[in-house]
Write an enzyme that holds these catalytic residues in place. Structure first.
Site, mmCIF file in Angstrom:
data_model
loop_
_atom_site.group_PDB
_atom_site.id
_atom_site.type_symbol
_atom_site.label_atom_id
_atom_site.label_comp_id
_atom_site.label_asym_id
_atom_site.label_seq_id
_atom_site.Cartn_x
_atom_site.Cartn_y
_atom_site.Cartn_z
ATOM 1 N N TYR A 18 -96.245 -4.737 12.727
ATOM 2 C CA TYR A 18 -95.360 -6.096 13.093
ATOM 3 C C TYR A 18 -94.586 -6.384 11.952
ATOM 4 O O TYR A 18 -93.321 -7.015 12.198
ATOM 5 C CB TYR A 18 -96.438 -7.004 13.652
ATOM 6 C CG TYR A 18 -95.701 -8.353 14.099
ATOM 7 C CD1 TYR A 18 -95.392 -8.314 15.613
ATOM 8 C CD2 TYR A 18 -95.775 -9.435 13.343
ATOM 9 C CE1 TYR A 18 -94.719 -9.587 15.893
ATOM 10 C CE2 TYR A 18 -95.127 -10.501 14.018
ATOM 11 C CZ TYR A 18 -94.594 -10.713 15.198
ATOM 12 O OH TYR A 18 -94.077 -11.900 15.560
ATOM 13 N N SER A 23 -89.721 -13.812 12.658
ATOM 14 C CA SER A 23 -91.138 -14.504 12.242
ATOM 15 C C SER A 23 -91.153 -14.777 10.898
ATOM 16 O O SER A 23 -90.402 -14.426 10.031
ATOM 17 C CB SER A 23 -91.987 -13.350 12.620
ATOM 18 O OG SER A 23 -93.366 -13.768 12.328
HETATM 19 C C1 BGC Z 1 -97.024 -13.896 15.339
HETATM 20 C C2 BGC Z 1 -98.208 -14.919 15.921
HETATM 21 C C3 BGC Z 1 -98.847 -15.522 14.562
HETATM 22 C C4 BGC Z 1 -97.435 -16.249 13.736
HETATM 23 C C5 BGC Z 1 -97.872 -16.975 12.485
HETATM 24 C C6 BGC Z 1 -96.018 -14.777 14.802
HETATM 25 O O1 BGC Z 1 -94.853 -14.032 14.422
HETATM 26 O O2 BGC Z 1 -96.500 -13.142 16.422
HETATM 27 O O3 BGC Z 1 -99.348 -13.922 16.280
HETATM 28 O O4 BGC Z 1 -99.561 -16.606 14.825
HETATM 29 O O5 BGC Z 1 -96.600 -15.412 13.460
HETATM 30 O O6 BGC Z 1 -98.673 -16.064 11.694
#
Ligand code: BGC
Length: 285
Positions: free
Chosen positions: A183, A170
């Site tokens: 996360y 991410s």
């Molecule tokens: C998350 C999303 C978020 C995006 C940008 C992703 O890794 O799961 O919820 O919109 O990152 O912030």
């Protein structure tokens, strides 16, 4: 039938996308492939000629529908259940995959989730659950895949690499995210997992990379783009001026899995419309 409510992809629309079938003869496993980014990756890999395992843990109907739609367009796909954070279930999934497809060439660690909370209110359960699925799941699946890559080695007629691991990370592997410490920590962990595996197994011709999606319209982040107001706010974070869609990631995965990217190793490819350019600094700082 496509099950992704955000952007309905039908396999029939993808059949002519890759006439040269860059992944022909390869078997891929995509975790969390019954919706969102995982579904798109499974569909695009299949369109590029790979045989695909559509892994899921909930909503078997959706996984079966994705696999059936791939098959109806002439591809080869099977849905297999496994909780990626459970060692025995992961091993049983690989066994099923090997019974069906013989081996694995492409491991896509996609399964991931959010359990958001202000840090001072975050429960140990919320912390452990996110780390277990997002990070331990990538450990367990990568380990099984790499064991098979090592056992089998390179088949030059299939691919220049003995196998490819693609970690779905991410932008939050580098962008801190208040209210999402579990996360962001899991994604930061994926960065060093990917890097360490690339260093450890490059000599065995196992190619390891990550894709770092930005804001992609999927069920995980509906509230961030569903209303016009939310979307307007979100677009302030995206220099390229649009919210991502799942094919943006599916197409990237095809390239990263194919020999077209054979010299790409140990990197995170951010696919984020420039979110990691910190657009807030365009006028500030
Ligand atoms: C998350 C999303 C978020 C995006 C940008 C992703 O890794 O799961 O919820 O919109 O990152 O912030």
């Amino acid at each position: 039938m496509p099950n992704d409510p955000m952007i309905a992809i039908s396999q029939a629309d993808l059949v002519n996308q890759y006439p040269h079938s860059p992944l022909k003869g390869q078997a891929a496993l995509v975790t969390g492939a019954n919706s969102g980014i995982g579904e798109s990756i499974a569909r695009y890999l299949a369109a590029a000629g790979a045989k695909v395992v559509v892994n899921y843990v909930v909503n078997p109907e959706a996984a079966e529908a994705v696999a059936a739609d791939i098959r109806s367009a002439g591809g080869d796909a099977v849905a297999i259940a496994a909780d990626v954070s459970n060692e025995a279930e992961v091993q049983a999934m690989f066994k099923q995959m090997f019974d069906k497809f013989g081996t694995i060439d492409i491991m896509v660690n996609n399964a991931g989730l959010q359990r958001d909370a202000p840090f001072h209110e975050m429960t140990l359960e919320q912390w452990n659950f996110v780390l277990a699925v997002n990070l331990t799941g990538q450990f367990l699946c990568s380990r099984e895949a790499i064991r098979e890559f090592l056992r089998r080695g390179v088949r030059p007629e299939i691919s220049a690499a003995a196998g490819k691991v693609i970690c779905i990370s991410s932008v939050h592997e580098v962008i801190p995210w208040a209210g999402h410490a579990n996360y962001a920590s899991s994604k930061g962990g994926i960065f060093m997992l990917m890097k360490s595996l690339a260093q450890e197994y490059g000599p065995e011709k196992i190619r390891v990379n990550s894709i770092g999606p930005g804001a992609i319209k999927t069920p995980i982040n509906t509230s961030a783009w569903e209303s016009p107001d939310a979307e307007k706010k979100l677009l302030k974070l995206i220099p390229y001026g649009r919210v991502g869609i799942t094919p943006d990631i599916g197409k990237t995965a095809v390239w990263l899995a194919s020999d077209e990217s054979d010299y790409v190793h140990g990197v995170t490819l951010f696919v984020d419309g420039g979110m990691t350019c910190y657009p807030g600094f365009a006028t500030g700082g």
